[in-house]
Design a protein around this motif. Structure first.
Motif, mmCIF file in Angstrom:
data_model
loop_
_atom_site.group_PDB
_atom_site.id
_atom_site.type_symbol
_atom_site.label_atom_id
_atom_site.label_comp_id
_atom_site.label_asym_id
_atom_site.label_seq_id
_atom_site.Cartn_x
_atom_site.Cartn_y
_atom_site.Cartn_z
ATOM 1 N N GLU A 143 3.993 12.197 2.416
ATOM 2 C CA GLU A 143 4.819 11.270 3.177
ATOM 3 C C GLU A 143 6.117 10.897 2.466
ATOM 4 O O GLU A 143 6.980 10.243 3.053
ATOM 5 C CB GLU A 143 4.027 9.995 3.488
ATOM 6 N N PHE A 144 6.263 11.317 1.209
ATOM 7 C CA PHE A 144 7.459 10.950 0.460
ATOM 8 C C PHE A 144 8.553 11.990 0.653
ATOM 9 O O PHE A 144 8.293 13.196 0.666
ATOM 10 C CB PHE A 144 7.146 10.821 -1.033
ATOM 11 N N ASN A 180 12.475 -0.394 -2.814
ATOM 12 C CA ASN A 180 11.814 -1.338 -1.903
ATOM 13 C C ASN A 180 11.010 -0.593 -0.838
ATOM 14 O O ASN A 180 9.917 -1.021 -0.450
ATOM 15 C CB ASN A 180 12.844 -2.254 -1.240
ATOM 16 N N ASN A 181 11.554 0.526 -0.367
ATOM 17 C CA ASN A 181 10.860 1.325 0.645
ATOM 18 C C ASN A 181 9.580 1.933 0.070
ATOM 19 O O ASN A 181 8.546 1.986 0.744
ATOM 20 C CB ASN A 181 11.783 2.427 1.163
ATOM 21 N N LEU A 182 9.642 2.381 -1.179
ATOM 22 C CA LEU A 182 8.461 2.940 -1.843
ATOM 23 C C LEU A 182 7.381 1.878 -2.040
ATOM 24 O O LEU A 182 6.193 2.141 -1.828
ATOM 25 C CB LEU A 182 8.857 3.534 -3.196
ATOM 26 N N ILE A 183 7.793 0.691 -2.436
ATOM 27 C CA ILE A 183 6.825 -0.404 -2.614
ATOM 28 C C ILE A 183 6.173 -0.746 -1.286
ATOM 29 O O ILE A 183 4.947 -0.933 -1.197
ATOM 30 C CB ILE A 183 7.527 -1.641 -3.218
ATOM 31 N N SER A 184 6.980 -0.823 -0.228
ATOM 32 C CA SER A 184 6.452 -1.142 1.101
ATOM 33 C C SER A 184 5.539 -0.043 1.619
ATOM 34 O O SER A 184 4.460 -0.301 2.155
ATOM 35 C CB SER A 184 7.622 -1.365 2.068
ATOM 36 N N LYS A 185 5.962 1.203 1.458
ATOM 37 C CA LYS A 185 5.206 2.347 1.974
ATOM 38 C C LYS A 185 3.846 2.476 1.300
ATOM 39 O O LYS A 185 2.850 2.831 1.929
ATOM 40 C CB LYS A 185 6.021 3.634 1.771
ATOM 41 N N THR A 186 3.803 2.201 -0.003
ATOM 42 C CA THR A 186 2.560 2.376 -0.760
ATOM 43 C C THR A 186 1.700 1.123 -0.827
ATOM 44 O O THR A 186 0.532 1.188 -1.204
ATOM 45 C CB THR A 186 2.880 2.810 -2.200
#
Length: 212
Positions: A143-144, A180-186
Motif C-alpha cells: 500500500e506504500f 503524517n500520511n504514513l503515521i495515519s496509514k499505519t
C-alpha cells in the motif's frame, strides 16, 4: 568437477542451512562460508569461486549488494544469488540493476535453493515478481508508494524532517505531509514508533553508509 560455492551470511543458522544445501549435492563443494561481505571479492580471486550465495544486511555494517556489485564488475563469470529475509523492495530493484543471477527470499521461497542453484548454473536468471507482503500497523507493504518508502527509509535513520527534505530534495511541507500520511496509514502513535516498527517489519532498512 563440482562448482565451488562461497556463502556470505552473518546468521549462523542461515550459513549452516546453505552449507547443508551444498553438501546435499554432488554438483557443489564449499569454497568458504563467511559472516561478512567485506571479504567476498577476495575469495573470488583466482577462480576459487563459481557461485556466491549472498545475504544483504550484515551485522558489521557491510552490504551484500555492494559486494555483489563489486564482484560482478571484477569477476563477471561468477554467478551470484542474493538471499534475504527482508522484504524491502529496494533490495530487489538494486539486485536487478547490478545484474545478479537470482534473488531468493529465505522465508517465502518459491523454489528450493538447490533448484535455484542448478538453474542459475545452467544459465537462467531468476527473480520473484515482487517482494513478499508484510504489515506495518494497519497497512500492508504493497500500500506504500515509492515516495513514501523513500521517506520511511530515511526516517528510520533518525533524521529530522529538515534533514529528510535535504536528503531527498523535497520541500519541508512535502516531507511533513508524507510522514503524517504514513503515521495515519499505519496507525502508529508517533514518528519514532513508525520508524522502529518499519525496521522491525523489514519493510525498510536504514541505509548503511559506505566505508571510505
Amino acid at each position: 568437477m563440482p562448482y565451488k560455492v562461497l556463502i556470505v551470511d552473518d546468521q549462523i543458522m542461515s550459513r549452516q542451512l546453505f552449507e547443508s544445501f551444498v553438501a546435499a549435492s554432488e554438483n557443489y563443494e564449499l569454497a568458504a562460508s563467511v559472516d561478512t561481505a567485506r571479504v567476498a571479492d577476495i575469495y573470488c580471486a583466482g577462480g576459487r569461486v563459481d557461485l556466491v550465495l549472498m545475504d544483504v544486511v550484515m551485522k558489521d555494517g557491510s552490504n551484500g549488494l555492494d559486494a555483489a556489485a563489486q564482484i560482478r564488475a571484477v569477476y563477471p563469470k561468477v554467478k551470484i544469488i542474493i538471499v534475504t529475509s527482508m522484504p524491502d523492495p529496494t533490495f530487489l530493484h538494486r539486485a536487478k540493476e547490478i545484474g545478479v543471477d537470482a534473488f531468493w527470499y529465505k522465508e517465502v521461497q518459491e523454489a528450493p535453493m538447490l533448484e535455484i542453484m542448478d538453474r542459475v548454473m545452467a544459465g537462467e536468471t531468476i527473480f520473484p515478481d515482487q517482494p513478499p507482503v508484510t504489515n506495518l500497523g494497519f497497512a500492508r507493504s504493497t500500500e506504500f508508494t515509492e515516495r513514501e518508502l523513500e521517506v520511511l527509509r530515511v526516517l528510520a535513520e533518525g533524521l529530522t524532517d529538515k534533514e529528510i527534505a535535504a536528503r531527498l530534495h523535497l520541500s519541508l511541507s512535502a516531507v511533513r505531509y508524507h510522514v503524517n500520511n504514513l503515521i495515519s496509514k499505519t496507525g502508529q502513535s508517533s514518528r519514532t514508533e513508525l520508524a522502529v516498527n518499519a525496521v522491525r517489519s523489514g519493510i525498510t532498512i536504514p541505509e548503511v553508509k559506505k566505508e571510505e
